[in-house]
Design a protein around this motif. Structure first.
Motif, PDB file in Angstrom:
ATOM      1  N   LEU A 125       0.850  -1.133   0.218  1.00  0.00           N
ATOM      2  CA  LEU A 125       0.122  -0.125  -0.042  1.00  0.00           C
ATOM      3  C   LEU A 125       0.868   1.351  -0.074  1.00  0.00           C
ATOM      4  N   ALA A 126       1.803   1.065   0.606  1.00  0.00           N
ATOM      5  CA  ALA A 126       2.986   2.486   0.539  1.00  0.00           C
ATOM      6  C   ALA A 126       3.494   2.651  -0.571  1.00  0.00           C
ATOM      7  N   SER A 127       3.468   1.306  -1.610  1.00  0.00           N
ATOM      8  CA  SER A 127       3.984   1.619  -2.904  1.00  0.00           C
ATOM      9  C   SER A 127       3.068   2.234  -3.675  1.00  0.00           C
ATOM     10  N   ALA A 128       1.859   1.549  -3.424  1.00  0.00           N
ATOM     11  CA  ALA A 128       0.719   2.075  -4.250  1.00  0.00           C
ATOM     12  C   ALA A 128       0.791   3.827  -3.854  1.00  0.00           C
ATOM     13  N   ALA A 129       0.810   3.980  -3.043  1.00  0.00           N
ATOM     14  CA  ALA A 129       0.835   5.472  -2.404  1.00  0.00           C
ATOM     15  C   ALA A 129       1.828   6.410  -3.341  1.00  0.00           C
ATOM     16  N   THR A 130       2.930   5.826  -3.568  1.00  0.00           N
ATOM     17  CA  THR A 130       4.197   6.455  -4.316  1.00  0.00           C
ATOM     18  C   THR A 130       3.578   6.404  -5.666  1.00  0.00           C
ATOM     19  N   SER A 131       3.172   5.398  -6.238  1.00  0.00           N
ATOM     20  CA  SER A 131       2.842   5.444  -7.562  1.00  0.00           C
ATOM     21  C   SER A 131       1.671   6.412  -7.892  1.00  0.00           C
ATOM     22  N   ALA A 132       0.732   6.547  -6.909  1.00  0.00           N
ATOM     23  CA  ALA A 132      -0.306   7.499  -6.909  1.00  0.00           C
ATOM     24  C   ALA A 132       0.088   9.045  -6.996  1.00  0.00           C
ATOM     25  N   LEU A 133       1.220   9.173  -6.240  1.00  0.00           N
ATOM     26  CA  LEU A 133       1.719  10.488  -6.139  1.00  0.00           C
ATOM     27  C   LEU A 133       2.639  10.736  -7.288  1.00  0.00           C
ATOM     28  N   ARG A 134       3.217   9.713  -7.999  1.00  0.00           N
ATOM     29  CA  ARG A 134       3.810  10.143  -9.243  1.00  0.00           C
ATOM     30  C   ARG A 134       2.955  10.253 -10.357  1.00  0.00           C
ATOM     31  N   LEU A 135       1.764   9.649 -10.315  1.00  0.00           N
ATOM     32  CA  LEU A 135       0.903  10.077 -11.394  1.00  0.00           C
ATOM     33  C   LEU A 135       0.461  11.298 -11.092  1.00  0.00           C
ATOM     34  N   HIS A 136       0.092  11.587  -9.929  1.00  0.00           N
ATOM     35  CA  HIS A 136      -0.384  13.252  -9.682  1.00  0.00           C
ATOM     36  C   HIS A 136       0.593  14.299 -10.136  1.00  0.00           C
ATOM     37  N   GLN A 137       1.970  13.746 -10.086  1.00  0.00           N
ATOM     38  CA  GLN A 137       3.095  14.495 -10.772  1.00  0.00           C
ATOM     39  C   GLN A 137       3.094  14.624 -12.073  1.00  0.00           C
ATOM     40  N   ARG A 138       3.105  13.620 -12.826  1.00  0.00           N
ATOM     41  CA  ARG A 138       3.325  13.456 -14.340  1.00  0.00           C
ATOM     42  C   ARG A 138       2.105  13.667 -15.115  1.00  0.00           C
ATOM     43  N   LEU A 139       0.919  13.252 -14.668  1.00  0.00           N
ATOM     44  CA  LEU A 139      -0.288  13.681 -15.561  1.00  0.00           C
ATOM     45  C   LEU A 139      -0.981  14.911 -15.523  1.00  0.00           C
ATOM     46  N   PRO A 140      -1.619  15.317 -16.647  1.00  0.00           N
ATOM     47  CA  PRO A 140      -2.528  16.513 -16.388  1.00  0.00           C
ATOM     48  C   PRO A 140      -3.819  16.245 -15.656  1.00  0.00           C
ATOM     49  N   PRO A 141      -4.512  17.380 -15.378  1.00  0.00           N
ATOM     50  CA  PRO A 141      -5.759  17.182 -14.804  1.00  0.00           C
ATOM     51  C   PRO A 141      -6.689  16.078 -15.350  1.00  0.00           C
ATOM     52  N   PHE A 142      -7.288  15.319 -14.520  1.00  0.00           N
ATOM     53  CA  PHE A 142      -8.223  14.202 -14.924  1.00  0.00           C
ATOM     54  C   PHE A 142      -9.109  14.734 -15.935  1.00  0.00           C
ATOM     55  N   ARG A 143      -9.179  13.962 -17.101  1.00  0.00           N
ATOM     56  CA  ARG A 143     -10.466  14.070 -17.957  1.00  0.00           C
ATOM     57  C   ARG A 143     -10.912  12.743 -18.532  1.00  0.00           C
ATOM     58  N   LEU A 144     -12.154  12.535 -18.948  1.00  0.00           N
ATOM     59  CA  LEU A 144     -12.664  11.395 -19.342  1.00  0.00           C
ATOM     60  C   LEU A 144     -12.326  11.370 -20.841  1.00  0.00           C
ATOM     61  N   SER A 145     -11.228  10.813 -21.292  1.00  0.00           N
ATOM     62  CA  SER A 145     -10.939  10.974 -22.790  1.00  0.00           C
ATOM     63  C   SER A 145     -10.045   9.856 -22.921  1.00  0.00           C
ATOM     64  N   ARG A 146      -9.892   9.381 -24.443  1.00  0.00           N
ATOM     65  CA  ARG A 146      -9.033   8.396 -24.950  1.00  0.00           C
ATOM     66  C   ARG A 146      -7.524   8.864 -24.817  1.00  0.00           C
ATOM     67  N   GLU A 147      -7.444  10.052 -24.874  1.00  0.00           N
ATOM     68  CA  GLU A 147      -5.951  10.651 -24.676  1.00  0.00           C
ATOM     69  C   GLU A 147      -5.423  10.508 -23.480  1.00  0.00           C
ATOM     70  N   PHE A 148      -6.406  11.110 -22.411  1.00  0.00           N
ATOM     71  CA  PHE A 148      -5.866  10.899 -20.901  1.00  0.00           C
ATOM     72  C   PHE A 148      -5.658   9.224 -20.660  1.00  0.00           C
ATOM     73  N   LEU A 149      -6.548   8.483 -21.145  1.00  0.00           N
ATOM     74  CA  LEU A 149      -6.354   6.904 -20.968  1.00  0.00           C
ATOM     75  C   LEU A 149      -4.992   6.609 -21.349  1.00  0.00           C
ATOM     76  N   ALA A 150      -4.758   7.107 -22.821  1.00  0.00           N
ATOM     77  CA  ALA A 150      -3.397   6.632 -23.185  1.00  0.00           C
ATOM     78  C   ALA A 150      -2.180   7.155 -22.789  1.00  0.00           C
ATOM     79  N   LEU A 151      -2.192   8.368 -22.182  1.00  0.00           N
ATOM     80  CA  LEU A 151      -1.163   8.885 -21.187  1.00  0.00           C
ATOM     81  C   LEU A 151      -1.024   8.041 -19.890  1.00  0.00           C
ATOM     82  N   LEU A 152      -2.241   7.786 -19.482  1.00  0.00           N
ATOM     83  CA  LEU A 152      -2.313   6.813 -17.862  1.00  0.00           C
ATOM     84  C   LEU A 152      -1.542   5.643 -18.233  1.00  0.00           C
ATOM     85  N   ILE A 153      -1.898   4.933 -19.219  1.00  0.00           N
ATOM     86  CA  ILE A 153      -1.504   3.545 -19.494  1.00  0.00           C
ATOM     87  C   ILE A 153      -0.147   3.617 -19.925  1.00  0.00           C
ATOM     88  N   ALA A 154       0.549   4.544 -20.481  1.00  0.00           N
ATOM     89  CA  ALA A 154       1.937   4.616 -20.832  1.00  0.00           C
ATOM     90  C   ALA A 154       2.976   4.673 -19.549  1.00  0.00           C
TER      91      ALA A 154
END
Length: 249
Positions: free
Chosen positions: A62-91
């Motif tokens: 769970l601590a590792s999951a928190a690290t990953s969530a924080l890194r996603l918060h750093q690297r991804l733009p604000p959430f939006r329900l779109s194919r482009e955002f999903l592609a960025l997330l998966i990458a």
């Protein structure tokens, strides 16, 4: 330099580091979650905690999951329900390891699952701490030791992580056959492994698959290898190659 001057330098460097972390709270949280992952993994390996090992294991994931969530918060733009955002997330590699933590936290204990998250936490904690030391002043003994870890052992650590990721696939299959994990876990983990294989930022999974393939092919070509084993290994290599996903671009 006098003792008082050295003490003042240390205090000044520490205040600079503290001020930087206060101004960058996500970075401070990452430092904490990575340290927590390392500490909990150590407690799992050397059971000094009164908590059950299964609880320590899950808390490390769970601590590792928190690290990953924080890194996603750093690297991804604000959430939006779109194919482009999903592609960025998966990458994102952090999304892969968020999935990894969920898979193993939701199933029975498999000790090998802690190796990748602990090594990643150790490597990035070392890099982050080294950056703080460089920001604060001269490196000193600790800084030089961390520099050695980051510069000299990074490749070996990442190769070990990739090998552990691959080894967890047959481990999950054996765990399924022995009733130690759910039916869906190996299928979800295959998706994780496919994402790691096609990662744009981390080529080590692909490299490790290639190295394992060459090693196995070399082994089965030797005269002492039974034909039955040779056929089984070649069939397994062919299956893995057919299941290999395209590389993300």
């Amino acid at each position: 330099m006098s003792q008082n001057s050295e003490e003042n330098t240390r205090r000044g460097g520490l205040s600079v580091a503290v001020q930087h972390l206060a101004q960058n709270r996500t970075e401070a949280a990452l430092l904490l979650t990575r340290l927590t992952t390392i500490a909990l993994t150590a407690l799992y390996l050397v059971p000094l905690s009164p908590l059950p090992l299964s609880s320590v294991y899950q808390k490390a994931l769970l601590a590792s999951a928190a690290t990953s969530a924080l890194r996603l918060h750093q690297r991804l733009p604000p959430f939006r329900l779109s194919r482009e955002f999903l592609a960025l997330l998966i990458a994102e590699d952090s999304a892969h390891y968020l999935l990894f933590a969920v898979i193993f936290a939701a199933n029975n204990v498999l000790s090998l699952a802690l190796l990748p998250v602990a090594l990643f936490a150790f490597l990035h904690f070392s890099s982050q701490t080294l950056a703080l030391i460089d920001r604060s002043g001269p490196r000193g003994v600790v800084g030089n030791a961390l520099s050695t870890v980051v510069e000299s052992y990074q490749r070996s650590i990442l190769q070990t992580v990739s090998l552990a990721e691959i080894a967890l696939m047959p481990t999950l299959v054996f765990a399924l056959l022995s009733g130690m994990t759910s039916l869906i876990a190996p299928f979800i983990y295959y998706r994780f492994l496919a994402l790691r294989y096609s990662s744009r930022r981390n080529p080590y999974s692909r490299q490790m698959f290639r190295e394992l393939k060459v090693s196995l092919q070399t082994m089965v070509l030797r005269a002492f290898c039974p034909q039955l084993v040779r056929n089984a290994v070649n069939a397994a290599i062919g299956l893995v190659e057919r299941l290999a996903p395209p590389i993300l671009t």
